[in-house]
Structure formats: structure tokens, C-alpha cells
Design a protein around this motif. Structure first.
Motif, PDB file in Angstrom:
ATOM      1  N   LYS A  20      -9.160   7.681  -0.770  1.00  0.00           N
ATOM      2  CA  LYS A  20      -9.553   6.600  -0.620  1.00  0.00           C
ATOM      3  C   LYS A  20      -9.798   5.928  -1.893  1.00  0.00           C
ATOM      4  O   LYS A  20      -8.922   5.558  -2.590  1.00  0.00           O
ATOM      5  CB  LYS A  20     -11.234   6.759  -0.091  1.00  0.00           C
ATOM      6  CG  LYS A  20     -11.101   7.505   1.364  1.00  0.00           C
ATOM      7  CD  LYS A  20     -12.342   7.315   2.112  1.00  0.00           C
ATOM      8  CE  LYS A  20     -12.273   8.006   3.437  1.00  0.00           C
ATOM      9  NZ  LYS A  20     -13.262   7.980   4.095  1.00  0.00           N
ATOM     10  N   LEU A  21     -10.799   5.437  -2.136  1.00  0.00           N
ATOM     11  CA  LEU A  21     -10.804   4.435  -3.629  1.00  0.00           C
ATOM     12  C   LEU A  21     -10.376   5.243  -4.785  1.00  0.00           C
ATOM     13  O   LEU A  21      -9.673   4.802  -5.577  1.00  0.00           O
ATOM     14  CB  LEU A  21     -12.594   4.232  -4.040  1.00  0.00           C
ATOM     15  CG  LEU A  21     -12.707   3.458  -5.146  1.00  0.00           C
ATOM     16  CD1 LEU A  21     -11.982   2.201  -5.490  1.00  0.00           C
ATOM     17  CD2 LEU A  21     -14.269   3.297  -5.321  1.00  0.00           C
ATOM     18  N   LEU A  33     -12.902  -4.227   0.022  1.00  0.00           N
ATOM     19  CA  LEU A  33     -12.448  -2.806   0.629  1.00  0.00           C
ATOM     20  C   LEU A  33     -13.881  -2.213   0.843  1.00  0.00           C
ATOM     21  O   LEU A  33     -14.013  -1.218   2.216  1.00  0.00           O
ATOM     22  CB  LEU A  33     -11.775  -1.770  -0.385  1.00  0.00           C
ATOM     23  CG  LEU A  33     -12.394  -1.274  -1.455  1.00  0.00           C
ATOM     24  CD1 LEU A  33     -13.150   0.201  -1.213  1.00  0.00           C
ATOM     25  CD2 LEU A  33     -11.685  -0.959  -2.567  1.00  0.00           C
ATOM     26  N   PRO A  60       0.754  -1.236   0.018  1.00  0.00           N
ATOM     27  CA  PRO A  60       0.143  -0.122   0.062  1.00  0.00           C
ATOM     28  C   PRO A  60       0.857   1.187  -0.094  1.00  0.00           C
ATOM     29  O   PRO A  60       1.871   1.377   0.557  1.00  0.00           O
ATOM     30  CB  PRO A  60      -0.660  -0.002   1.247  1.00  0.00           C
ATOM     31  CG  PRO A  60      -0.923  -1.814   1.505  1.00  0.00           C
ATOM     32  CD  PRO A  60       0.533  -2.100   1.038  1.00  0.00           C
ATOM     33  N   VAL A  96      -7.239   1.089   2.012  1.00  0.00           N
ATOM     34  CA  VAL A  96      -7.840   2.157   1.118  1.00  0.00           C
ATOM     35  C   VAL A  96      -8.347   3.364   1.673  1.00  0.00           C
ATOM     36  O   VAL A  96      -8.541   4.470   1.390  1.00  0.00           O
ATOM     37  CB  VAL A  96      -8.693   1.482  -0.085  1.00  0.00           C
ATOM     38  CG1 VAL A  96      -9.278   2.448  -0.775  1.00  0.00           C
ATOM     39  CG2 VAL A  96      -7.968   0.682  -1.032  1.00  0.00           C
ATOM     40  N   HIS A 134     -10.097  -1.473   5.821  1.00  0.00           N
ATOM     41  CA  HIS A 134      -8.919  -1.679   4.580  1.00  0.00           C
ATOM     42  C   HIS A 134      -7.960  -0.408   4.413  1.00  0.00           C
ATOM     43  O   HIS A 134      -8.590   0.800   4.686  1.00  0.00           O
ATOM     44  CB  HIS A 134      -9.856  -1.940   3.333  1.00  0.00           C
ATOM     45  CG  HIS A 134      -9.164  -2.661   2.160  1.00  0.00           C
ATOM     46  ND1 HIS A 134      -8.359  -1.796   1.555  1.00  0.00           N
ATOM     47  CD2 HIS A 134      -9.269  -3.911   1.712  1.00  0.00           C
ATOM     48  CE1 HIS A 134      -7.871  -2.669   0.474  1.00  0.00           C
ATOM     49  NE2 HIS A 134      -8.329  -3.647   0.516  1.00  0.00           N
ATOM     50  N   ASN A 142      -6.456   5.314  -5.208  1.00  0.00           N
ATOM     51  CA  ASN A 142      -5.957   3.892  -5.595  1.00  0.00           C
ATOM     52  C   ASN A 142      -5.781   3.762  -7.030  1.00  0.00           C
ATOM     53  O   ASN A 142      -5.090   2.947  -7.533  1.00  0.00           O
ATOM     54  CB  ASN A 142      -6.774   2.849  -4.744  1.00  0.00           C
ATOM     55  CG  ASN A 142      -5.787   1.527  -4.814  1.00  0.00           C
ATOM     56  OD1 ASN A 142      -4.580   1.691  -4.813  1.00  0.00           O
ATOM     57  ND2 ASN A 142      -6.620   0.615  -5.198  1.00  0.00           N
TER      58      ASN A 142
END
Length: 364
Positions: free
Chosen positions: A179-180, A165, A74, A173, A171, A183
Motif C-alpha cells: 500500500k502506501l 489516496l 502504477p 495504491v 485508489h 509506493n
């Protein structure tokens, strides 16, 4: 002598890296993998026949002494792991997003420069066959001067990763600033910034969610994430529009580059590059023939893809294979890296500005 390669972070994307590294046998040898969960590292090593696996990255560096490290952890860990690798004399192939934010991206590149090591980021779509064909056509003057570019990135919330997620508020993320979106959208943005050469173009970003609002404790915002994004990017001479959508179907990924002569459309799912030209003949006859012109262009692209498939060259990670190969060559020959540090920093700066705007609008 082949480059000694190690990989840290044995999640889903690691499989793609390992497969493409192993295709470069003779030039590179994957000597070890590492993950904080030893069992996950062991399973990856067994699946691909990697000699050794670790749960301690410092121990891997000391024992294996790799030339190159692929970092597929990550992004919260990228700066720390990158600095460890540079201190051990390694070059770094960094999974996207490059860093947690622009400040950390600057630190990573500075660490590479101090260690006199190379670093790149996994913008593999940049080297997909249709992207290479697009650049060749543009270099030939086919579309004239690029004026505007549109980048569309479709995302499937029913995919295994997205389901995981969304179901787990712990998670990693959810701990990203964007956040989403954080990524994935650099894949969308780097396609725009290729044609907007400005260091700091103006940006207007709007994010929102079309999913039902989660029921959250007032102190828990981990489930409140945007799943739609629209970004207008305006440079001095070129503009761009970027769309991220989790709800448009099909979940397409394409780019349209609009020029002073013609417009190119690059479809990263169908692997096609087609020209959107004007009518070749005047009046109604030209308009009548226009759909056949476009159909013929798609038919030619289908034929090329069929030949690539027959030659075992029609696979999802073709761009990843090429990017890894070019990075290894830059290490071997001490030549420039395939993706410049300037472009990495321009994208990271743009992402920071987007997430800042989304947060400001959310607060307002």
C-alpha cells in the motif's frame, strides 16, 4: 540523430519526466505521450508542446516507433507495458516502484535481456548532487570503512497525492501489497543497500499506523494501511536502519553513513553533505569547539548551494535529469546502465520480505 522518446502514464510524476527530457533537446525528442484517459494525455501534451497524444499504447508504439519509453503508470501495469515496449524494440525507463513484486521484477529484466534492450528504474535521488558529493568523499577515504547506514524518509500525509489516496479506497495504491509504503520506500531502501552489498541480508521490519483506525466493513481492508515503518537490515559486514515516518516533523529525508574514521550526513532536502567529526583538540577545549566545527561545515554547504542557485543548478529534479541523461548515453553508446540490474533486484527482494513480515505480524 536524437532519440525518439515516448511516455506512458500522464499522472503527476510525468510532468517531472517531461521537463527533464525536454532539457536534453538535441539528444532526445519527446514525440508522444499516452494515458488510458485521453483527456489527461491531451492536457499533458498541450502543457509541454508534445506533438501527439494517445490512449492506446500499442497504437503509439506502432505509429511512433520510439527508441525509449518512460513508464510512469502504477506498478501493477509495469510488467505488461514493459514487455510491450521490449517487443516493439524500445528501451525502458521505469518509474519506481520497479514492479509489483520481486517475481515480476525478475520477469521484466529477463524480458529486457531477451530483447537485448536496456532498462533502468527512477532512483533519481541516487544521482542528486549531495549523493554524488557523498560518494566522492567516501572514495577519498574521508570516513574510513562504512560500518552502518541510517536512512530516514519523511512523508507528508497532507500532500495532494496522499489526501487523494486516503480519501479514495479504490485508489491504485490500496491494491499494492505494501500500500502506501510500497509506493515510496524503495527510495529509502536503495540508500541503505548501496552500503549493504549482500544479496540477501537479514531483515526485521515493523510497521504500524498512528492515524485513527478507519471504520471498515469486515471484508474491506483498503483503508487499513501502515504509515510508520522501521526496518533493521543486517549484512555480513555492514548494517542499516531505515525509517519511514508520516508523522515526524519536519518531513526530512537524510542518510547517515557511519565509518571507522568519521560519519557523513547527507540531507536531501537542504542539499547538504556534512561531516560529523570528533573533537580536533583534547579535553574541554575540543568539546567547546566541536559545535563551531559543525556550524562551519554547514556554512560552507550553504555557500555552495548559493552558488548552485545562482547558476540555476539548484532544483528538485537535478538527480532525475542526470539519471535520464546517463540512461540515454547507455543506449547511445551501448554502455552499462546507470543502475545495475542486480541492485534493482536486491531492492525488490527486500521489499517483498518487508511486506511479508508486516502481513505475518498483522495476521498474528
Amino acid at each position: 540523430m536524437p532519440l525518439r522518446v515516448a511516455l506512458v502514464g500522464c499522472g503527476k510524476i510525468a510532468d517531472g519526466h517531461v521537463e527533464e527530457i525536454q532539457k536534453l533537446a538535441g539528444r532526445a525528442r519527446l514525440v508522444a505521450v499516452c494515458d488510458k484517459e485521453l483527456l489527461i494525455a491531451e492536457q499533458l501534451a498541450k502543457r509541454f508542446g508534445v506533438p501527439r497524444h494517445y490512449d492506446d499504447f500499442a497504437q503509439l508504439l506502432e505509429r511512433e516507433r520510439p527508441d525509449v519509453v518512460h513508464v510512469t503508470t502504477p506498478p501493477q501495469t509495469h510488467l505488461r507495458i514493459g514487455e510491450q515496449a521490449f517487443a516493439a524494440g524500445c528501451h525502458v525507463y521505469m518509474e519506481k516502484p520497479f514492479a509489483l513484486n520481486h517475481a515480476e521484477a525478475v520477469k521484466l529484466i529477463a524480458a529486457a535481456e531477451r530483447a537485448r534492450r536496456k532498462i533502468t528504474v527512477n532512483y533519481f535521488n541516487y544521482f542528486d548532487p549531495p549523493a554524488l558529493a557523498m560518494r566522492e568523499l567516501i572514495a577519498q577515504g574521508t570516513i574510513g570503512t562504512p560500518i552502518h547506514v541510517e536512512s530516514f524518509y519523511g512523508y507528508d500525509l497532507s500532500s495532494p497525492f496522499a489526501k487523494a489516496l486516503l480519501a479514495d479506497r479504490a485508489h491504485w495504491v490500496h491494491r499494492l501489497p505494501g500500500k502506501l509504503l510500497h509506493n515510496v520506500i524503495d527510495h529509502m531502501l536503495n540508500k541503505v543497500m548501496e552500503f549493504v552489498p549482500d544479496d540477501d541480508p537479514s531483515v526485521d521490519a515493523r510497521g504500524y499506523s498512528l492515524r485513527p483506525a478507519p471504520t471498515l466493513h469486515p471484508d474491506d481492508q483498503s483503508g487499513a494501511l501502515d504509515d510508520e515503518l522501521r526496518v533493521l537490515i543486517q549484512g555480513e559486514r555492514t548494517s542499516g536502519y531505515a525509517t519511514f515516518s508520516s508523522h515526524v516533523r519536519p518531513a526530512a529525508q537524510f542518510v547517515r553513513v557511519c565509518g571507522t574514521r568519521n560519519t557523513l550526513r547527507v540531507d536531501y532536502v537542504a542539499r547538504t553533505v556534512t561531516l560529523e567529526t570528533g573533537a580536533l583538540l583534547p579535553t574541554a577545549i575540543g568539546r567547546l569547539l566541536l559545535p563551531f566545527q559543525h556550524s562551519l561545515s554547514l556554512l560552507r554547504e550553504g555557500g555552495r548551494n548559493l552558488l548552485r542557485f545562482a547558476a540555476s543548478d539548484f532544483h528538485y529534479f537535478a538527480g532525475l535529469e542526470r539519471l535520464i541523461s546517463l540512461f540515454y548515453r547507455s543506449v547511445e553508446e551501448e554502455s552499462p546502465v546507470p543502475i545495475s540490474q542486480r541492485d534493482i533486484l536486491r531492492v525488490s527482494r527486500l521489499m517483498d520480505r518487508i511486506f511479508q513480515q508486516l502481513e505475518q505480524r498483522r495476521a498474528a
